[in-house]
Design an enzyme around this catalytic site. Structure first.
Site, PDB file in Angstrom:
ATOM      1  N   ASP A 105       0.863  -1.092   0.060  1.00  0.00           N
ATOM      2  CA  ASP A 105      -0.023   0.000   0.093  1.00  0.00           C
ATOM      3  C   ASP A 105       0.839   1.301   0.060  1.00  0.00           C
ATOM      4  O   ASP A 105       0.301   2.172  -0.140  1.00  0.00           O
ATOM      5  CB  ASP A 105      -1.088   0.097   1.043  1.00  0.00           C
ATOM      6  CG  ASP A 105      -0.479   0.052   2.385  1.00  0.00           C
ATOM      7  OD1 ASP A 105       0.968  -0.082   2.583  1.00  0.00           O
ATOM      8  OD2 ASP A 105      -1.105  -0.160   3.583  1.00  0.00           O
ATOM      9  N   LYS A 117      -1.410  -9.425   2.628  1.00  0.00           N
ATOM     10  CA  LYS A 117      -0.674  -9.130   3.894  1.00  0.00           C
ATOM     11  C   LYS A 117      -1.486  -8.019   4.575  1.00  0.00           C
ATOM     12  O   LYS A 117      -2.140  -7.303   4.163  1.00  0.00           O
ATOM     13  CB  LYS A 117       0.786  -8.295   3.603  1.00  0.00           C
ATOM     14  CG  LYS A 117       1.596  -7.643   4.645  1.00  0.00           C
ATOM     15  CD  LYS A 117       2.811  -7.302   4.312  1.00  0.00           C
ATOM     16  CE  LYS A 117       3.208  -5.954   3.817  1.00  0.00           C
ATOM     17  NZ  LYS A 117       2.654  -4.833   4.502  1.00  0.00           N
ATOM     18  N   GLU A 119       8.948  -4.247  10.701  1.00  0.00           N
ATOM     19  CA  GLU A 119       9.194  -3.015  10.037  1.00  0.00           C
ATOM     20  C   GLU A 119      10.055  -2.105  11.215  1.00  0.00           C
ATOM     21  O   GLU A 119       9.387  -1.824  12.167  1.00  0.00           O
ATOM     22  CB  GLU A 119       8.329  -2.370   9.387  1.00  0.00           C
ATOM     23  CG  GLU A 119       8.720  -0.788   8.769  1.00  0.00           C
ATOM     24  CD  GLU A 119       7.564  -0.407   7.995  1.00  0.00           C
ATOM     25  OE1 GLU A 119       6.568  -1.091   7.639  1.00  0.00           O
ATOM     26  OE2 GLU A 119       7.709   0.839   7.236  1.00  0.00           O
TER      27      GLU A 119
END
Ligand code: KIV
Length: 273
Positions: free
Chosen positions: A53, A122, A191
């Site tokens: 995204d 995801k 992340e």
């Protein structure tokens, strides 16, 4: 063939990725959002393509990932799918299409799988999205988790700084990672968290752990394509390695074209009918 490309898988599946983790083979993953780039990445031998995204940022120019819609993600994903033969293609469920409603989460995932032909989805989050993950998995759709910095929650965090530096957040992340694995996620993205914490999670989990800004002790790495090619210029976190300065090359080529057009140099006699 180079040593790192010795395992010449004809098609990357979630099963292949699992085997790679257990053999200690690192997994390469990059984002792509369109047919031409996906073709290049796939023919270069990338293992996983993420239709992230982050398209909201690098393709559409939004400040956050929040505005991108499910229809737009499906458009990007189906463009990518037309260019891919070998890589596993994973698509982000966009903001607002799964949080707080597991039936909607399943509906969004089915639309992505049916309309784009992608291989997996995801989603960002831990135990708060477990019900959605379970429902999606029950439909036979592979799910990749995403913990640590989760850009869809930027307005909750207020900043893009490193996550889980404090013990409480680190413990919550470990507990979420275990829950996602138990639920049946086939892989996990971590992340922007401390490398030592990522190392701990990597060694606790049997599923592959893919890092972005999570250090070297994970099973694979992912970067946003436009960042690693140097198309984006303003974004330069410590974890980003730039492999090219494409923005300068593109600008140089466009300036050369403008000059050739303006001076009448292009087209010449050999370039006309
Ligand atoms: O959207 C995206 O590109 C991502 C990666 C940063 C992992 O989620």
């Amino acid at each position: 063939m180079s040593a790192y490309l010795e395992s010449n898988y004809r098609k990357i599946t979630t099963h292949v990725l699992n085997g790679m983790k257990h053999r200690g083979e690192k997994i390469s993953m990059l984002t792509a959002y369109d047919y031409s780039m996906a073709t290049l990445l796939d023919s270069a031998g990338i293992d996983v393509i993420l239709v992230g995204d982050s398209a909201s940022n690098v393709m559409a120019g939004h400040k956050t990932t929040l505005p991108i819609t499910l229809d737009q993600m499906i458009y990007h994903a189906s463009s990518v799918m037309r260019g891919v033969e070998r890589a596993l293609v994973v698509v982000d469920l966009p903001f607002g299409t799964y949080q707080g409603n597991s039936k909607e989460a399943l509906h969004s995932s089915i639309r992505i799988m049916k309309e784009s032909g992608a291989n997996a989805i995801k989603m960002e989050g831990g135990e708060e999205i477990l019900e959605s993950i379970n429902r999606i998995l029950s439909a036979g759709i592979p799910v990749m988790g995403h913990l640590g910095l989760t850009p869809q929650s930027i307005h909750k965090f207020g900043t893009y700084v490193v996550r889980a530096k404090e013990d409480a957040e680190a413990e919550q992340l470990i507990s979420d990672a275990i829950k996602l694995e138990k639920a049946g996620c086939f892989a996990l993205v971590l992340e922007k968290i401390p490398a030592e914490l990522a190392k701990k999670v990597q060694s606790m989990l049997k599923i592959p752990v893919i890092g972005i800004g999570a250090g070297m002790h994970v099973d694979g790495q992912v970067l946003v394509l436009h960042d690693m090619l140097g198309i984006t210029q303003k974004f330069s976190p410590r974890f980003l390695r730039r492999y090219h300065n494409l923005s300068e090359e593109i600008k140089g080529s466009v300036q050369a074209y403008i000059k050739d057009v303006k001076t009448g140099d292009f087209p010449n006699e050999r370039e006309q009918y």
